[in-house]
Write a protein that holds these residues in place. Structure first.
Motif, short mmCIF file in Angstrom:
data_model
loop_
_atom_site.label_atom_id
_atom_site.label_comp_id
_atom_site.label_asym_id
_atom_site.label_seq_id
_atom_site.Cartn_x
_atom_site.Cartn_y
_atom_site.Cartn_z
N VAL A 74 0.83 -1.20 0.00
CA VAL A 74 0.00 0.00 0.00
C VAL A 74 0.87 1.25 0.00
CG1 VAL A 74 -1.86 1.24 1.16
CG2 VAL A 74 -1.78 -1.26 1.25
N VAL A 289 -7.39 0.76 -1.85
CA VAL A 289 -7.03 -0.49 -1.19
C VAL A 289 -8.28 -1.25 -0.73
CG1 VAL A 289 -6.69 0.61 1.08
CG2 VAL A 289 -5.58 -1.57 0.58
N LEU A 293 -9.30 -5.08 -1.95
CA LEU A 293 -9.52 -6.19 -1.02
C LEU A 293 -10.91 -6.78 -1.19
CD1 LEU A 293 -7.84 -4.54 2.07
CD2 LEU A 293 -7.17 -6.76 1.14
N THR A 300 -4.35 -9.89 0.50
CA THR A 300 -3.92 -9.21 1.70
C THR A 300 -2.96 -8.09 1.30
OG1 THR A 300 -2.91 -9.48 3.91
CG2 THR A 300 -1.98 -10.79 2.11
N PHE A 304 -2.52 -2.20 6.42
CA PHE A 304 -3.75 -1.48 6.07
C PHE A 304 -3.72 -0.10 6.72
CE2 PHE A 304 -8.35 -0.56 6.53
CZ PHE A 304 -8.75 -0.80 5.23
N TYR A 309 -9.63 1.97 8.89
CA TYR A 309 -10.17 0.78 9.55
C TYR A 309 -11.59 0.96 10.09
CZ TYR A 309 -10.87 -3.03 12.82
OH TYR A 309 -11.41 -4.09 13.49
#
Length: 605
Positions: A74, A289, A293, A300, A304, A309
């Motif tokens: 990332v 991202v 996913l 994976t 992250f 989140y």
């Protein structure tokens, strides 16, 4: 292993003698059924704790034969493509390297070397002489055996005056004869002896606890590949950029520069045939991202963005695992330059940020606990010292650091002569001249700009005119070039915000030593030199003595303020529900054990 874990990150840096996963909340049996419990914050926002995450996947199912794993790195920038442990410098390159190459030495959960790796070792009674033996079944991807000469050759290349990389430092100068070789006074390194094809002996200047906890360079360099390439040109060679080989579980099949690497399994891997047939590692932009996913574009990612989140905690097709990161964020002050000829820091008392009270005031003006909650929902938290809590035996939890206190900031500035003499609301320097502080900060995820603006506004509230360098955030590679990764410090940079991925060994000399290129603040002092030396001395073989030294060092850095630690970090990794045997334990590296339960990734509902 130390240099390999620096995240410049690198890193880079990037830990101690006695780190325990239980202390990090990652290996606690009582928490094995948790995957990110959330608590309500003061304003109704969800506040999370890293202690509530599993450190390894709990996905169920039977592993299929073969399979193709898709792994994301990332970042909003291309990876540099220096695909060799001995030459890379950027944090992201290592995410591509670790799939096809690895350390010859393994480590346990306390980051001490073990006898379970591709090489074993013995130490003599003096603690200074190490004898390493490489296992017979350890081979390069082209079929040639990994030899003691390959390992010694890595030392010869890194220690050579023409070496263009960033690895040379305290891991190498501690070897007998290395400095003479590096300075061109000797044709070989007297402290390194190739005993036979698989055995190498290294004699160090003195015994040190660092040697057993990451202070040994453990990455071989295939001499049969590199020996005809001039050392000064190795970094740019096809052997590093286009056709790299290693000794790891997967072999490089193809490279799309800056974007992706495709690997096939190495059936001759020394620990056994990998479970996957193929792996693709690709750059994934932080802005996309989540989509990558959810759609199964990647299974994976290396990490992250914690700021994303809360909105994605319930992503249906992944399991989030996590651990206390071996890293911290910080704000650094430019206090000198890098002397390329002497390869050491050159402090400059005339630098704009030379006044320690100015630096302390800027520290008192920022509320890092609020930053952690507001921008990261508790998945980053206030950092107090430059040894993070991932080193529980060395992190000084009683040291409050530079506490948030804007009134104290104003008082310090007044007393130091930084006053608003023209009535515009911004302070001038003690000579009555305009004071504009240029602040370099990186682009990245969604929080990069608001966090940078928060700091700028906080400093403005105490009367300091801080402006973004060039009026914008800096791209990753450009940022590190400008703060001095190449050895050239951009004189326009006064203050910068960055992050360290710290090393397996607690010794901070690789980041704050006088001879450390990664010492981007360019801070040096005799007291700092003395404490760093004591921390790796023979006396430091005694744990209590070493703890005392590093407690004093943490106190010194709070007093001198070459940098301000801002946040400690949680590392979160979402893993597709088809993936088995994946972990974020600090000492985990068993990529050959990763398996999948079905051909295609599970997609989000």
């Amino acid at each position: 292993m130390k240099g390999s874990r620096w995240r410049i990150l690198l890193y880079a840096l990037l830990l101690g003698l006695v780190l325990t996963l239980a202390a990090c909340g990652g290996d606690d049996e009582s928490k094995s059924d948790k995957s990110g419990d959330k608590k309500s914050g003061k304003d109704g926002d969800q506040i999370y704790s890293i202690e509530d995450f599993n450190v390894e996947t709990k996905n169920e199912g039977e592993a299929m034969d073969g399979g193709h794993l898709k792994f994301g790195v990332v970042t909003d920038t291309a990876f540099e493509g220096l695909l060799n442990f001995n030459f890379y410098s950027g944090a992201y390159d290592v995410e591509f390297i670790k799939w096809f190459d690895e350390s010859l030495l393994s480590a346990d959960e306390t980051h001490n070397f073990t006898q379970d790796g591709a090489a074993t070792f013995e130490v003599d009674d003096s603690g200074k002489v190490f004898t390493f033996t490489i296992r017979d079944n350890v081979n390069w991807h082209d079929g040639e055996p990994v030899t003691a000469e390959d390992w010694a050759y890595a030392y010869e290349v890194i220690g050579h005056p023409d070496y263009p990389g960033v690895r040379y430092g305290d891991d190498f100068t501690v070897i007998e004869g290395m400095e003479e070789y590096h300075n061109g006074k000797a044709d070989s390194i007297s402290g390194i002896e190739v005993v036979d094809e698989k055995t190498m002996k290294i004699t160090y200047k003195e015994a040190s606890p660092s040697l057993l906890s990451g202070g040994i360079w453990s990455y071989a360099l295939p001499k049969h590949v590199f020996q005809d390439i001039p050392i000064a040109e190795m970094e740019k060679s096809d052997a590093v950029r286009k056709e790299p080989i290693g000794m790891g579980p997967y072999k490089v099949k193809s490279i799309t520069p800056g974007e992706a690497v495709v690997y096939t399994k190495n059936e001759d891997y020394w620990q056994g045939e990998p479970k996957l047939d193929e792996v693709t590692v690709k750059v994934v932009n932080p802005k996309t991202v989540v989509q990558a996913l959810e759609s199964g574009e990647v299974d994976t990612v290396h990490e992250f963005p914690t700021d994303q989140y809360p909105d994605n905690a319930d992503m249906s097709n992944v399991e989030f695992i996590g651990n206390v990161d071996m890293a911290y964020s910080y704000i650094g002050f430019k206090l000198g330059t890098w002397d390329k000829e002497k390869k050491e820091v050159k402090p400059d008392p005339n630098k704009k940020m030379a006044d320690v009270n100015l630096r302390k005031a800027m520290g008192h003006a920022i509320d890092n606990e609020a930053v952690g909650k507001q921008f990261y929902n508790g998945l980053r938290w206030n950092a107090t010292t430059l040894i993070p809590p991932s080193h529980p035996d060395f992190h000084d939890q009683d040291n409050p650091g530079i506490e948030y206190n804007p009134e104290q900031a104003k008082k310090l500035l007044d007393e130091a002569g930084y006053k608003d003499t023209d009535g515009d609301g911004m302070r001038e320097n003690p000579d009555g001249e305009d004071l504009v502080i240029n602040f370099a900060s990186m682009s990245g995820g969604e929080t990069a700009e608001p966090v940078a603006n928060y700091y700028i506004q906080s400093w403005k509230k105490v009367g300091l005119n801080v402006q973004l360098l060039d009026g914008r955030l800096q791209e990753f590679n450009s940022f590190y070039d400008r703060i001095g990764q190449s050895g050239d410090d951009d004189p326009k940079v006064d203050v910068y915000a960055a992050g360290w991925g710290v090393a397996t060994d607690v010794n901070p000399a690789g980041l704050y030593g006088r001879d450390a290129l990664f010492n981007f603040s360019r801070y040096a002092s005799e007291e700092n030199d003395q404490l760093l030396e004591q921390g790796v001395s023979k006396d430091a073989m005694d744990l209590e003595y070493r703890q005392k030294v590093y407690k004093e060092w943490q106190e010194l850095m709070v007093e001198e303020v070459p940098v301000i630690p801002t946040n400690y970090r949680a590392k979160l990794v979402p893993v597709n529900k088809r993936v088995l045997n994946y972990s974020v334990a600090h000492n985990w590296g068993n990529y050959y054990e990763i398996a999948v339960t079905q051909e295609e990734p599970v997609k989000a509902e």
